[in-house]
Design an enzyme around this catalytic site. Structure first.
Site, mmCIF file in Angstrom:
data_model
loop_
_atom_site.group_PDB
_atom_site.id
_atom_site.type_symbol
_atom_site.label_atom_id
_atom_site.label_comp_id
_atom_site.label_asym_id
_atom_site.label_seq_id
_atom_site.Cartn_x
_atom_site.Cartn_y
_atom_site.Cartn_z
ATOM 1 N N HIS A 87 0.830 -1.261 0.100
ATOM 2 C CA HIS A 87 -0.069 -0.062 0.110
ATOM 3 C C HIS A 87 0.718 1.481 -0.056
ATOM 4 O O HIS A 87 0.683 2.212 0.822
ATOM 5 C CB HIS A 87 -0.971 0.006 1.164
ATOM 6 C CG HIS A 87 -2.070 -0.777 1.203
ATOM 7 N ND1 HIS A 87 -2.943 -1.075 2.123
ATOM 8 C CD2 HIS A 87 -2.500 -1.702 -0.115
ATOM 9 C CE1 HIS A 87 -3.878 -1.878 1.686
ATOM 10 N NE2 HIS A 87 -3.830 -2.323 0.420
ATOM 11 N N ASP A 191 -4.175 -6.915 6.546
ATOM 12 C CA ASP A 191 -2.971 -6.847 6.081
ATOM 13 C C ASP A 191 -2.001 -7.961 6.185
ATOM 14 O O ASP A 191 -1.452 -8.406 5.260
ATOM 15 C CB ASP A 191 -2.346 -5.463 6.668
ATOM 16 C CG ASP A 191 -2.694 -4.214 6.492
ATOM 17 O OD1 ASP A 191 -3.596 -4.223 5.225
ATOM 18 O OD2 ASP A 191 -2.324 -3.300 7.065
ATOM 19 N N ILE A 379 -5.084 6.944 9.343
ATOM 20 C CA ILE A 379 -4.127 8.303 9.591
ATOM 21 C C ILE A 379 -5.080 9.665 9.528
ATOM 22 O O ILE A 379 -4.499 10.397 10.195
ATOM 23 C CB ILE A 379 -3.392 7.982 8.494
ATOM 24 C CG1 ILE A 379 -2.157 7.017 8.705
ATOM 25 C CG2 ILE A 379 -2.388 9.342 8.315
ATOM 26 C CD1 ILE A 379 -1.348 6.867 7.499
ATOM 27 N N THR A 380 -5.939 9.730 8.917
ATOM 28 C CA THR A 380 -6.711 11.096 9.080
ATOM 29 C C THR A 380 -7.470 11.202 10.140
ATOM 30 O O THR A 380 -7.551 12.264 10.595
ATOM 31 C CB THR A 380 -8.049 10.952 7.645
ATOM 32 O OG1 THR A 380 -8.722 9.752 7.760
ATOM 33 C CG2 THR A 380 -7.231 10.840 6.226
#
Length: 463
Positions: A87, A191, A379-380
């Site tokens: 990613h 993941d 993350i945001t």
């Protein structure tokens, strides 16, 4: 064993403060209106929370100076060590962080362990404000029998292994089994499952470590089960595609519970690799091999859901199932650790007690990111959270609630670290290491080949 609820895919508080009297506030503003009186702010941690906090402070205060301390020799935290190698687009945020670090009002100091090399009270003496943004460097334990057996790992350590986190390079997972079980149904679990089952040739052009890639080339893992205590509507992984969550989960539930037709069953049987979601199952025990020397399976309690909405919980039905496997990966959550005896810490929740980022009963001390709210979100989410902490700090600065006299900042800490034999790594040092990694990766067509040994990094820097 009845194959129920299986889904297969083939592999293709600090109280709100009031401003002081107007006279003292005006005096404070006058002090900080001069170039001589620069707000010195320290951020502990150089992952997304640390960099976003620094970014907000620098953007919204024209004279603030921010020093970022990091225990690793290299910056960027979970963006470097947590984001999956396939990613790369998620790692583009590093470009923004690099611009922040290159600001003449920002400095990066790696190889400094706060709580060991320098204490939080010492930082508070040197800076007008300290922000703790050091993330979640531990994992939640399963707390079941057999958890200590070889073949059982935390997903956090496994991710660190294939992403080049120095402390996890001795992990050496045995991938000689054909079935792996991941406990937990969050983004990290997905993941890990994807990395285990992706054909190695599809990972060769990523920044996965060469050691991990070599192990994956030899892997015999063909099936991965991702197990959760609750149902499809409660899975923790985030959905990027903008479609109704309920509709997507209804589809998951139907395909997980319906018996496949003959054609679909044949397709599944012929698939070289497969993964599946296992709902309403809670781990009870890791089952040992006949000689007791390693994991050979997992015992799962069958659960049912009770309650509605946020009160929904998984309750054991009394039934159990044994699922054979040779690899067990626990992905039930990350956990923050206390950083310094002087800083309050909620051991149960794994966070620093705070009100909107202000650490309870410790004026001038703040927190952001996972150590503030717990290890949730993407993350945001951390960006928004960190901006809020930065906003609270600047509000307190403007209101005259932080020390008004000059503070020495890094000059004082540098002297302390030098006296203790600690040699910090600067951002320009990191850029030299970065160039070396990129150079090593070029021959193999990779974006970089990560440096794994801190001693080698120091030698490359002439330390």
């Amino acid at each position: 064993m009845a194959l129920r609820c299986w889904r297969w895919w083939h592999w293709s508080a600090w109280p709100r403060t009031r401003p002081p009297p107007s006279g003292s506030t005006q005096s404070f503003r006058q002090q900080f209106s001069t170039q001589e009186q620069t707000p010195q702010i320290c951020v502990v941690g150089s992952g997304p929370a640390g960099f976003y906090t620094a970014q907000h402070l620098l953007k919204h205060h024209s004279r603030a100076r921010v020093d970022i301390y990091e225990k690793q020799l290299v910056p960027f935290g979970l963006v470097r060590f947590g984001v999956a190698p396939d990613h790369p687009e998620v790692k583009n945020v590093i470009n923004t962080f690099t611009q922040t670090a290159r600001s003449d009002r920002c400095a990066f100091h790696g190889n400094v362990v706060v709580g060991r090399d320098v204490t939080v009270p010492e930082l508070q003496e040197a800076y007008h404000a300290v922000v703790l943004s050091y993330g979640a460097e531990d994992h939640r334990a399963l707390e079941i029998p057999g958890e200590e057996l070889p073949g059982v790992f935390s997903a956090r350590a496994f991710v660190g292994w294939y992403n080049g986190l120095p402390e996890n390079q001795e992990l050496a997972p045995d991938l000689s089994c054909d079935t792996a079980v991941i406990l937990g149904q969050g983004n990290v679990a997905l993941d890990v499952a994807r990395i285990l089952l992706t054909p190695p040739e599809h990972l060769e052009k990523t920044d996965i470590t060469e050691a991990a890639l070599g192990a994956l080339r030899q892997s015999r893992v063909k099936t991965v089960w991702i197990v959760g205590r609750r149902g499809p509507l409660q899975v923790a992984f985030t959905i990027k595609v903008p479609r109704p969550r309920k509709r997507l989960m209804e589809l998951l539930l139907r395909t997980a519970t319906e018996k496949p037709g003959a054609e679909e069953a044949a397709r599944r049987a012929s698939a070289s690799r497969a993964w599946g979601l296992r709902f309403s199952r809670s781990p009870q025990q890791v089952l040992p091999s006949a000689d007791g020397r390693r994991a050979a399976g997992i015992r799962l309690a069958v659960t049912r859901l009770e309650g509605v909405g946020e009160a929904t919980r998984a309750v054991p039905t009394g039934d159990v199932e044994d699922l054979p496997c040779g690899l067990v990966l626990s992905s039930i959550g990350y956990k923050s650790r206390p950083i310094d005896p002087s800083v309050p810490f909620d051991l149960k929740l794994g966070v620093i007690p705070n009100t909107e980022g202000r650490v309870v009963d410790m004026p001038g001390l703040y927190c952001s990111g996972w150590v503030k709210r717990g290890p949730t979100g993407v993350i945001t989410t951390t960006m928004t959270d960190s901006f809020l902490t930065g906003q609270m700090l600047l509000q307190d600065l403007k209101a005259g609630l932080l020390p008004s006299g000059p503070r020495p900042g890094y000059a004082a800490i540098k002297a302390l670290l030098s006296s203790r034999g600690v040699w910090p790594i600067s951002f320009s040092d990191w850029e030299k290491l970065d160039a070396e990694e990129v150079s090593r990766g070029q021959g193999a067509g990779k974006p970089r080949e990560k440096l794994l040994d801190p001693q080698e990094m120091l030698r490359l820097l002439g330390r």
